[in-house]
Design an enzyme around this catalytic site. Structure first.
Site, PDB file in Angstrom:
ATOM      1  N   GLU A  51       0.874  -1.184   0.000  1.00 37.94           N
ATOM      2  CA  GLU A  51       0.000   0.000   0.000  1.00 37.94           C
ATOM      3  C   GLU A  51       0.901   1.220   0.000  1.00 37.94           C
ATOM      4  O   GLU A  51       1.632   1.454   0.959  1.00 37.94           O
ATOM      5  CB  GLU A  51      -0.858   0.040   1.269  1.00 37.94           C
ATOM      6  CG  GLU A  51      -2.055  -0.864   1.243  1.00 37.94           C
ATOM      7  CD  GLU A  51      -2.907  -0.721   2.506  1.00 37.94           C
ATOM      8  OE1 GLU A  51      -3.936  -1.397   2.578  1.00 37.94           O
ATOM      9  OE2 GLU A  51      -2.525   0.042   3.421  1.00 37.94           O
ATOM     10  N   ASP A 104      -4.929   9.279  10.938  1.00 37.56           N
ATOM     11  CA  ASP A 104      -3.655   8.661  11.297  1.00 37.56           C
ATOM     12  C   ASP A 104      -3.146   9.102  12.658  1.00 37.56           C
ATOM     13  O   ASP A 104      -3.323  10.245  13.073  1.00 37.56           O
ATOM     14  CB  ASP A 104      -2.608   8.990  10.234  1.00 37.56           C
ATOM     15  CG  ASP A 104      -2.819   8.154   8.979  1.00 37.56           C
ATOM     16  OD1 ASP A 104      -2.792   6.915   9.094  1.00 37.56           O
ATOM     17  OD2 ASP A 104      -3.042   8.741   7.906  1.00 37.56           O
ATOM     18  N   TYR A 152     -10.915  -4.061   3.642  1.00 38.91           N
ATOM     19  CA  TYR A 152     -10.003  -3.715   4.722  1.00 38.91           C
ATOM     20  C   TYR A 152     -10.823  -3.546   6.002  1.00 38.91           C
ATOM     21  O   TYR A 152     -11.575  -2.586   6.144  1.00 38.91           O
ATOM     22  CB  TYR A 152      -9.289  -2.407   4.363  1.00 38.91           C
ATOM     23  CG  TYR A 152      -8.174  -1.966   5.279  1.00 38.91           C
ATOM     24  CD1 TYR A 152      -8.309  -1.964   6.664  1.00 38.91           C
ATOM     25  CD2 TYR A 152      -6.969  -1.516   4.749  1.00 38.91           C
ATOM     26  CE1 TYR A 152      -7.287  -1.541   7.490  1.00 38.91           C
ATOM     27  CE2 TYR A 152      -5.932  -1.072   5.568  1.00 38.91           C
ATOM     28  CZ  TYR A 152      -6.106  -1.090   6.929  1.00 38.91           C
ATOM     29  OH  TYR A 152      -5.087  -0.653   7.753  1.00 38.91           O
TER      30      TYR A 152
END
Lengths: 253, 412
Positions: free
Chosen positions: A41, A52, A167
């Site tokens: 990725e 994040d 995912y």
């Protein structure tokens, strides 16, 4: 399609492209592939990575500060595709750099570069009409995130609109390493299985061989992100590829 | 310009023309859906409105006056200027309208932990106040640069019992505080309510925040008709995220003869990074996605969000509420900018002519209001939404206007 997980669990390695620099990201990606990563990725660095944790925030900040552009990440993708024709390559990005380039232009360029799929952190299925059309026209796999908080109705839409793999986010929260695989994860994967036959990858907080083995009990692949990015930060550019290669190799032991 | 970009599968709720929508991590979607349902239920519940209206009146001081600024009007030589006195509200700015509404909603949803971001600190103070009032736990994220320049508001929030957490990333201002608040929300989504402080973010926030501030134009429109006998020719408001402006504009949108003027922060120059004027023609923003919504975003050629500058922390933001993007494109509202220096000058002018010290954010609207009034006839009327008072800005004003050192009175 090169997104495949012949060994269970598969290994998906996340890298922030351009951290510490694009040439080093290339070397790290090759080392990861050669040591057993099934999919890379490639993270497109963004000024405001709100999903994040601190590790990837810092990497993103460094890469943006070096001037890493989406077009550079696409060039890197093409380069990796030439070097390793059979590994899976997924572009991982926040939406805005792609909106700036233009959705259709981006998908055409990603396909031309040899990417297999795209994962957009802040794109949900309900908003994805134009995105899905452009991805489909370019034979690219849209990979959506599924969260422990997603009700079944959403998991169904996520399963139906994803290609390549789904995912599954192991726990609520931002990216970053954790001591254990979250207890949310097996339940989420079980619920997702009702709606899709695609491989299911589990990410967020996966950082060692024990975690990978645990994920292998109930899912098809493990995504390792912050642990790799932190290792690169710690090691420095000269030895990063070697260190990441060793680390990836250690994950299936 | 933005016609085909980011069309959703279906025309989802929360769109303002092509703008708005929901661009968030999947983890937040269940919470946004829960919020949308809870907000719709609250809106349909007379008891919710009774409690909110009661507190807005008895606790916050609504309705706020519509005040004819006679001496200010005279020095412009033009239109009659009326001030909508949101600065007189409890906590000193319009922000309490929304914080109170969302606080009551959070309590109704059974969420005990509240988080919020703040720029100038006014939304943080309003949120900390509401949490104290309702007995809720409160965490406020604030850029470290903003904590420095709005220090008094940091102390106020702490006094009220809030946990103020500094954010050092990016330019350490409002945008970075929102990023950090969203990270907290993603992590604690099951127990936490996020009181977003402007008409920004993913649906339903832009609609909900606007609706809680609509009271500004509901009152103002009625006050003009009842007390002045006519509607104004123009309504002027400053635009950071755009909550006070959308609240001041909203009820006037059907009144085609009322001009709506949004004033952005012109900062110290027109180059990217020197201002927060998203609608500026050259060096301004382009449609993009930031923090959950599709709107104008100050950004470079590669989609990285630009840093911004304004003397006022509350206007110092790279994007703008999506409803303003729609009003801009349709031409229903016009957006201009005013520099740091012009805002500071207007601060002095309003203070000296009316005895009212505006917040630096609101001073941008005052500056544009003065400029416009001078070009209008004496029988015309203009409203400035005075969104907040300037107490919080005394430190900046002291420095910028040399209040400590000046022996002579500062000239207007």
């Amino acid at each position: 399609m090169p997104i495949a997980f012949p060994h269970k669990p598969g290994i998906i390695a996340y890298l922030t492209a351009g951290d510490p620099d694009l040439a080093t990201t290339r070397e790290i990606a090759l080392a990861a592939i050669d040591n057993g990563a099934d999919v890379i990725e490639l993270g497109v660095p963004f000024s405001d990575p709100l999903a994040d944790g601190p590790v990837i925030q810092r990497a993103s900040e460094r890469a943006v500060a070096r001037g890493t552009r989406l077009s550079d990440v696409l060039d890197l993708t093409a380069d990796l595709r030439r070097a390793r024709p059979t590994c899976g390559l997924v572009l991982f990005s926040y939406l805005n750099p792609i909106v700036r380039m233009g959705m259709e232009a981006f998908c055409a360029k990603a396909a031309e570069a040899g990417a297999d799929g795209v994962l957009l952190t802040d794109m949900i299925v309900e908003e994805a009409g134009e995105y899905l059309a452009a991805m489909s026209a370019n034979n690219l796999a849209p990979i959506f995130l599924a969260a422990p908080t997603s009700p079944d109705k959403r998991l169904k839409a996520i399963g139906e609109n994803s290609k390549g793999f789904v995912y599954a986010i192991s726990r609520v929260g931002i990216t970053g390493t954790r001591d254990t695989v979250a207890s949310d994860a097996p339940d989420l994967v079980a619920r997702l299985r009702k709606f899709t036959d695609l491989p299911i990858a589990v990410g967020f907080g996966i950082s060692n061989a024990t975690h990978v083995k645990a994920v292998g009990e109930f899912a098809d692949a493990a995504v390792i992100g912050s642990a790799i990015v932190a290792l690169i930060e710690k090691t420095g550019p000269e030895d990063a590829a070697k260190a990441v290669g060793h680390f990836i190799a250690s994950l299936r032991r | 310009m933005a016609s085909a970009v980011l069309n959703p599968v279906e025309t989802a709720a929360g769109r303002f023309g092509v703008y708005g929508g929901r661009y968030v991590p999947e983890t937040l979607m269940a919470a946004l859906e829960e919020l949308e349902v809870a907000y719709a239920e609250a809106q349909a519940d007379p008891a919710f409105h009774t409690e909110l209206d009661g507190l807005l009146h008895h606790y916050c001081g609504r309705p706020t006056p519509l005040y004819f600024a006679k001496r200010l009007s005279e020095i412009t030589g033009g239109a009659k200027i009326y001030l909508k006195r949101e600065d007189l509200l409890h906590t000193g700015a319009h922000k309490i309208n929304n914080a109170l509404g969302q606080g009551l909603l959070a309590r109704r949803m059974g969420k005990q932990r509240i988080i919020a971001e703040t720029g100038a600190g006014q939304h943080g103070v309003a949120t900390a106040t509401v949490c104290a009032l309702l007995g809720l736990d409160c965490v406020i994220y604030m850029g470290e640069e903003d904590m420095r320049r709005q220090e008094l508001n940091v102390y106020r929030m702490r006094l009220l019992g809030a946990d103020v957490r500094g954010v050092a990333s990016g330019s350490a201002t409002l945008k970075d505080a929102i990023n950090e608040a969203m990270r907290d929300w993603v992590t604690n989504v099951r127990t936490t309510y996020y009181i977003l402080g402007s008409a920004l973010g993913a649906h339903p926030y832009p609609t909900m925040v606007r609706n809680f501030h609509r009271v500004i134009s509901i009152e103002a429109r009625r006050q003009f008709l009842e007390e002045v006998g006519t509607l104004p020719q123009a309504v002027v408001a400053c635009v950071g995220g755009g909550s006070n402006a959308i609240g001041a504009f909203y009820e006037f949108i059907p009144d085609a003869n009322v001009q709506l003027i949004g004033v952005e922060a012109g900062g110290r120059g027109t180059a990217l990074g020197e201002h927060a004027a998203r609608f500026q023609k050259v060096g301004g923003g382009l449609p993009g996605v930031l923090q959950g919504t599709y709107s104008y975003v100050l950004q470079n050629d590669y989609g990285q969000v630009a840093t911004t500058h304004s003397v006022s922390a509350g206007l110092d933001y790279a994007s703008v509420g999506p409803e303003h993007a729609m009003l801009h494109d349709s031409g229903r509202a016009q957006y201009v900018s005013c520099s740091d220096d012009e805002a500071l000058k207007a601060t002095v002018t309003l203070s000296r002519t009316e005895g009212i010290v505006p917040a630096l954010e609101s001073a941008h609207a005052v500056a544009e209001g003065i400029r416009m009034a001078a070009t209008m006839a004496k029988d015309q009327i203009l409203m400035i939404n005075l969104s907040g008072r300037g107490d919080k800005d005394m430190g900046i004003m002291a420095r910028e206007l040399n209040l400590a050192g000046a022996k002579e009175k500062i000239a207007l």
